[in-house]
Design a protein around this motif. Structure first.
Motif, PDB file in Angstrom:
ATOM      1  N   PHE A 146      -7.908   3.306 -12.407  1.00 43.92           N
ATOM      2  CA  PHE A 146      -7.530   2.220 -11.501  1.00 43.92           C
ATOM      3  C   PHE A 146      -7.769   0.851 -12.137  1.00 43.92           C
ATOM      4  O   PHE A 146      -6.944  -0.059 -11.991  1.00 43.92           O
ATOM      5  N   ASP A 147      -8.874   0.686 -12.843  1.00 43.29           N
ATOM      6  CA  ASP A 147      -9.206  -0.627 -13.412  1.00 43.29           C
ATOM      7  C   ASP A 147      -8.175  -1.062 -14.452  1.00 43.29           C
ATOM      8  O   ASP A 147      -7.717  -2.216 -14.439  1.00 43.29           O
ATOM      9  N   THR A 148      -7.822  -0.177 -15.351  1.00 47.93           N
ATOM     10  CA  THR A 148      -6.838  -0.535 -16.378  1.00 47.93           C
ATOM     11  C   THR A 148      -5.438  -0.656 -15.777  1.00 47.93           C
ATOM     12  O   THR A 148      -4.634  -1.481 -16.224  1.00 47.93           O
ATOM     13  N   TYR A 149      -5.143   0.144 -14.774  1.00 48.03           N
ATOM     14  CA  TYR A 149      -3.830   0.096 -14.118  1.00 48.03           C
ATOM     15  C   TYR A 149      -3.636  -1.238 -13.399  1.00 48.03           C
ATOM     16  O   TYR A 149      -2.552  -1.835 -13.461  1.00 48.03           O
TER      17      TYR A 149
ATOM     18  N   ASN B 286       4.234   7.525  -8.455  1.00 47.81           N
ATOM     19  CA  ASN B 286       3.946   8.759  -9.200  1.00 47.81           C
ATOM     20  C   ASN B 286       2.635   8.685  -9.979  1.00 47.81           C
ATOM     21  O   ASN B 286       2.048   9.716 -10.325  1.00 47.81           O
ATOM     22  N   ASP B 287       2.191   7.462 -10.272  1.00 47.32           N
ATOM     23  CA  ASP B 287       0.961   7.294 -11.047  1.00 47.32           C
ATOM     24  C   ASP B 287      -0.300   7.439 -10.201  1.00 47.32           C
ATOM     25  O   ASP B 287      -1.394   7.549 -10.761  1.00 47.32           O
ATOM     26  N   PHE B 288      -0.173   7.411  -8.870  1.00 46.13           N
ATOM     27  CA  PHE B 288      -1.372   7.367  -8.014  1.00 46.13           C
ATOM     28  C   PHE B 288      -2.266   8.584  -8.222  1.00 46.13           C
ATOM     29  O   PHE B 288      -3.477   8.452  -8.402  1.00 46.13           O
ATOM     30  N   MET B 289      -1.694   9.778  -8.180  1.00 44.41           N
ATOM     31  CA  MET B 289      -2.502  10.985  -8.316  1.00 44.41           C
ATOM     32  C   MET B 289      -3.154  11.072  -9.694  1.00 44.41           C
ATOM     33  O   MET B 289      -4.308  11.500  -9.831  1.00 44.41           O
ATOM     34  N   LYS B 290      -2.415  10.644 -10.732  1.00 42.50           N
ATOM     35  CA  LYS B 290      -2.993  10.651 -12.075  1.00 42.50           C
ATOM     36  C   LYS B 290      -4.178   9.690 -12.153  1.00 42.50           C
ATOM     37  O   LYS B 290      -5.232  10.024 -12.721  1.00 42.50           O
TER      38      LYS B 290
ATOM     39  N   ALA C 226      -3.230  -4.921  -3.779  1.00 43.03           N
ATOM     40  CA  ALA C 226      -3.324  -3.775  -2.874  1.00 43.03           C
ATOM     41  C   ALA C 226      -4.128  -2.647  -3.509  1.00 43.03           C
ATOM     42  O   ALA C 226      -4.960  -2.004  -2.847  1.00 43.03           O
ATOM     43  N   ALA C 227      -3.910  -2.402  -4.801  1.00 40.99           N
ATOM     44  CA  ALA C 227      -4.670  -1.358  -5.492  1.00 40.99           C
ATOM     45  C   ALA C 227      -6.153  -1.712  -5.569  1.00 40.99           C
ATOM     46  O   ALA C 227      -7.020  -0.854  -5.346  1.00 40.99           O
ATOM     47  N   GLY C 228      -6.450  -2.969  -5.849  1.00 40.66           N
ATOM     48  CA  GLY C 228      -7.846  -3.397  -5.897  1.00 40.66           C
ATOM     49  C   GLY C 228      -8.517  -3.324  -4.534  1.00 40.66           C
ATOM     50  O   GLY C 228      -9.686  -2.945  -4.424  1.00 40.66           O
ATOM     51  N   MET C 229      -7.776  -3.673  -3.480  1.00 43.50           N
ATOM     52  CA  MET C 229      -8.330  -3.603  -2.127  1.00 43.50           C
ATOM     53  C   MET C 229      -8.592  -2.157  -1.721  1.00 43.50           C
ATOM     54  O   MET C 229      -9.586  -1.859  -1.046  1.00 43.50           O
ATOM     55  N   PHE C 230      -7.718  -1.252  -2.150  1.00 37.88           N
ATOM     56  CA  PHE C 230      -7.934   0.165  -1.877  1.00 37.88           C
ATOM     57  C   PHE C 230      -9.249   0.629  -2.495  1.00 37.88           C
ATOM     58  O   PHE C 230     -10.034   1.339  -1.869  1.00 37.88           O
TER      59      PHE C 230
ATOM     60  N   PHE D  28       0.828  -1.203   0.000  1.00 36.10           N
ATOM     61  CA  PHE D  28       0.000   0.000   0.000  1.00 36.10           C
ATOM     62  C   PHE D  28       0.865   1.256   0.000  1.00 36.10           C
ATOM     63  O   PHE D  28       0.556   2.226  -0.700  1.00 36.10           O
ATOM     64  N   GLN D  29       1.952   1.233   0.780  1.00 35.53           N
ATOM     65  CA  GLN D  29       2.875   2.372   0.788  1.00 35.53           C
ATOM     66  C   GLN D  29       3.487   2.580  -0.589  1.00 35.53           C
ATOM     67  O   GLN D  29       3.636   3.715  -1.063  1.00 35.53           O
ATOM     68  N   LYS D  30       3.832   1.478  -1.223  1.00 37.49           N
ATOM     69  CA  LYS D  30       4.391   1.548  -2.568  1.00 37.49           C
ATOM     70  C   LYS D  30       3.372   2.112  -3.557  1.00 37.49           C
ATOM     71  O   LYS D  30       3.715   2.909  -4.441  1.00 37.49           O
TER      72      LYS D  30
END
Length: 324
Positions: free
Chosen positions: A276-279, A90-94, A295-299, A83-85
């Protein structure tokens, strides 16, 4: 004779003070009596257990550094490292901006569309014409996203798309909507409106069918026109349904859909098309970063749950029944 009967917590209290407690059936007797209803419920329960609850065990990958050679339980624990990663990437905000941008546009433009169309269809008095219109607006829902994408390409491609043919005849120039990042969000929302508006009217038309017709008759006697009937009777009658659908829509605010956006994106509009889905698909399936994508899906799931609970709480504060 008994003059007064009053129910208190399942019991019956007579006027003379005598309390009669009805005999309650056991759980097994209740199940046997309604066995066919539970039998009809069984396929849905099996579906949710097999494809919703059992796969939730895979969320443990979000807290591990998964290795296919070591397996799920043999892979080392990393706690919240994934989750920290993900949050420091850098892609998170985009991803967050693109996902919220599309979802908010859908909430503003797409969500009211089925309600408005339902209100208009409810005003159609000719039953044959009404059924014809309903059938026509339902059809796009059953068209796959592949076909929708192909139709969009035929309409907007630079070479011989209908839009550009007309635009070129007027201005002498072309406008590449398909490869323009600034128009991508509007294109996605437009596709949603065209494809899902008609099918979305089913819920609201069902709610409208339960409106007491005597209310309309009484209002007409008082001189109310169609717009006043719609505003003061029809909309308040389906307000609970609208709130319920809005709560569910808010809960899926980070779910923009994978297939549609994956088919519509390209190298030129990727800056506004990566969500998020495509990422998650790119990192999890193509790059093999299973723990990171978990982790991204759980978020996404946790945010959706929080949004549903918050929207439900706000709805109850304003006097609505909510979902729970």
């Amino acid at each position: 004779m008994v003059e007064k009967v009053k129910k208190q917590k399942g019991a019956i209290t007579l006027s003379n003070g005598q309390v009669i407690v009805p005999k309650r059936k056991s759980t097994w007797q209740y199940l046997v009596q309604h066995r066919w209803l539970y039998f009809l419920l069984l396929p849905g329960c099996i579906y949710f257990i097999m494809f919703r609850y059992i796969p939730m065990g895979g969320l443990v990958l979000a807290f591990k550094e998964y290795s296919p050679f070591k397996g799920i339980w043999g892979s080392p624990w990393v706690g919240f490292g994934q989750f920290q990663k993900f949050f420091s990437n850098n892609d998170f905000m985009k991803l967050l901006i693109n996902t919220l941008g599309i979802s908010l546009l859908q909430l503003v433009f797409y969500f009211p569309a089925p309600i408005i169309l339902s209100l208009f269809l409810n005003e159609v008095k000719h039953s044959g014409y009404k059924r014809l219109v309903q059938t026509l607006v339902y059809i796009p829902h059953f068209v796959s996203w592949v076909i929708v994408t192909s139709l969009t390409y035929q309409l907007f491609n630079v070479t011989d798309g209908i839009f550009n043919v007309i635009y070129r005849s007027i201005t002498g120039e072309t406008f590449n909507i398909l490869s323009n990042a600034s128009t991508f969000w509007g294109l996605i929302v437009g596709q949603d409106i065209w494809r899902e508006t008609g099918y979305g009217t089913i819920v609201f038309l069902a709610a409208l069918s339960g409106v007491d017709q005597e209310l309309y008759e009484a209002a007409r006697v008082d001189g109310a026109g169609r717009w006043r009937l719609m505003w003061h009777i029809t909309l308040p009658a389906i307000r609970g349904t609208i709130v319920m659908m809005l709560i569910m829509r808010v809960g899926s605010i980070l779910n923009t859909g994978y297939e549609q956006i994956f088919l519509m994106r390209n190298d030129l509009n990727i800056a506004r098309a990566e969500v998020f889905d495509t990422y998650i698909y790119t990192k999890g399936i193509l790059s093999g970063q299973y723990s990171f994508s978990s982790a991204a899906g759980m978020f996404k799931s946790v945010v959706g749950m929080i949004m549903v609970l918050t929207a439900d709480k706000v709805a109850k504060m304003f006097g609505e029944s909510g979902l729970y």
